[in-house]
Design a protein around this motif. Structure first.
Motif, PDB file in Angstrom:
ATOM      1  N   ASP A  88       0.828  -1.213   0.000  1.00 53.43           N
ATOM      2  CA  ASP A  88       0.000   0.000   0.000  1.00 53.43           C
ATOM      3  C   ASP A  88       0.860   1.259   0.000  1.00 53.43           C
ATOM      4  O   ASP A  88       0.515   2.262  -0.642  1.00 53.43           O
ATOM      5  N   VAL A  91       2.188   1.881  -3.528  1.00 54.84           N
ATOM      6  CA  VAL A  91       1.142   2.492  -4.366  1.00 54.84           C
ATOM      7  C   VAL A  91       0.973   3.966  -4.044  1.00 54.84           C
ATOM      8  O   VAL A  91       0.824   4.806  -4.939  1.00 54.84           O
ATOM      9  N   GLU A  92       1.038   4.289  -2.745  1.00 60.27           N
ATOM     10  CA  GLU A  92       0.850   5.671  -2.323  1.00 60.27           C
ATOM     11  C   GLU A  92       2.042   6.550  -2.691  1.00 60.27           C
ATOM     12  O   GLU A  92       1.873   7.692  -3.127  1.00 60.27           O
ATOM     13  N   PRO A  95       2.664   6.836  -7.348  1.00 58.28           N
ATOM     14  CA  PRO A  95       1.422   6.760  -8.136  1.00 58.28           C
ATOM     15  C   PRO A  95       1.681   6.686  -9.635  1.00 58.28           C
ATOM     16  O   PRO A  95       0.825   6.249 -10.397  1.00 58.28           O
ATOM     17  N   THR A 100      -2.084  -1.116  -8.423  1.00 60.41           N
ATOM     18  CA  THR A 100      -2.759  -1.296  -7.144  1.00 60.41           C
ATOM     19  C   THR A 100      -2.002  -2.336  -6.331  1.00 60.41           C
ATOM     20  O   THR A 100      -1.091  -3.006  -6.840  1.00 60.41           O
ATOM     21  N   SER A 101      -2.394  -2.477  -5.080  1.00 54.18           N
ATOM     22  CA  SER A 101      -1.751  -3.487  -4.221  1.00 54.18           C
ATOM     23  C   SER A 101      -1.945  -4.886  -4.783  1.00 54.18           C
ATOM     24  O   SER A 101      -1.039  -5.726  -4.718  1.00 54.18           O
ATOM     25  N   THR A 102      -3.118  -5.121  -5.337  1.00 52.69           N
ATOM     26  CA  THR A 102      -3.386  -6.436  -5.928  1.00 52.69           C
ATOM     27  C   THR A 102      -2.497  -6.674  -7.141  1.00 52.69           C
ATOM     28  O   THR A 102      -1.978  -7.786  -7.339  1.00 52.69           O
ATOM     29  N   ASP A 103      -2.307  -5.645  -7.954  1.00 50.08           N
ATOM     30  CA  ASP A 103      -1.419  -5.768  -9.110  1.00 50.08           C
ATOM     31  C   ASP A 103      -0.002  -6.111  -8.672  1.00 50.08           C
ATOM     32  O   ASP A 103       0.652  -6.991  -9.252  1.00 50.08           O
TER      33      ASP A 103
END
Length: 251
Positions: A88, A91-92, A95, A100-103
């Motif tokens: 996370d 990702v933050e 950007p 995303t975290s899932t990616d």
């Protein structure tokens, strides 16, 4: 009654063309699909070393127990690096990666050699440059975040990923895909040939008469080539019966 090995080979020999066509089509299809349909994937990796907290021991005091402890810590770090606590933040903080975290979780893999202090962090992506940027971002965030999680500062990045270090895509592997298609199609073709032969209940030999109809074989007629008949036919259409020569009615 079991079919002998020789009969298996005879069945395959009769259908060798059919088998070759299936294998050829499957191999060509796998090659074309790998080359034209599958998107290439590039891999970039960075190496991270895990040491004991440097506030208690210096490099001169490193012993086997210390190395063993650090190796065990890697198992914990491998789990932490794939959690939202790290992903996370990546990702933050980055950007521009557009992930995303899932990616990230789907792209990332962490490996380590047994009894070593080194972890290899790898990322696969359709873009070589994006793969290098992503793996470096995850490594940097992990290094900066781990002290707040475990209250230790013992992670060092040995080397960052560079796009120029990995020029060729790691996937798809054209040769491997064709080889797999060749082996699988060969097995399927052979199995299909035996299945079709098993389902074929037509009589093809004297053995089939005995095997399937339970009837005795009184005589067999072999295939005779025309050239084998030369000199074996009675001249002038005569037939011998006993000791008397009979001629045909048209003489």
């Amino acid at each position: 009654m079991e079919i002998e090995l020789k009969q298996y080979l005879q069945i395959l020999q009769k259908k060798i063309g059919f088998i070759a066509i299936i294998v050829l089509l499957a191999s060509v299809a796998a090659g074309l699909a790998s080359y034209y349909l599958m998107s290439p994937l590039y891999e970039a990796s960075s190496k991270i070393i895990v040491n004991k907290s440097n506030d208690t021991q210096g490099r001169d005091n490193m012993d086997y127990d210390s190395l063993r402890t650090n190796a065990l810590l890697i198992k914990t770090y491998k789990e932490i690096i794939q959690t939202p606590a790290i992903l996370d933040k990546v990702v933050e903080k980055y950007p521009e990666l557009g992930l995303t975290s899932t990616d990230l979780l789907d792209m990332i893999s962490v490996d380590s050699t047994i009894d070593t202090q080194v972890m290899t962090l790898s990322i696969k992506s359709k873009s070589l440059e994006n793969a290098a940027k992503t793996v470096n971002a995850v490594s940097e965030v992990f290094k900066n975040t781990i002290p707040s999680i475990l209250k230790v500062d013992n992670v060092i990045i040995l080397n960052e990923a560079k796009p120029e270090d990995h020029l060729a895509p790691v996937s798809p592997n054209l040769k491997l895909n064709v080889a797999i298609a060749f082996v699988v199609s060969l097995m399927i073709a052979i199995g299909l040939v035996f299945l079709l032969d098993y389902l074929d209940d037509s009589i093809k030999s004297e053995r089939d008469i005995t095997l399937y109809l339970s009837l005795p074989t009184l005589a067999t007629i072999s295939n005779v080539k025309p050239e084998e008949l030369t000199g074996k036919v009675a001249s002038k259409s005569q037939r011998m019966v006993g000791d008397t020569v009979y001629a045909n009615a048209n003489q």
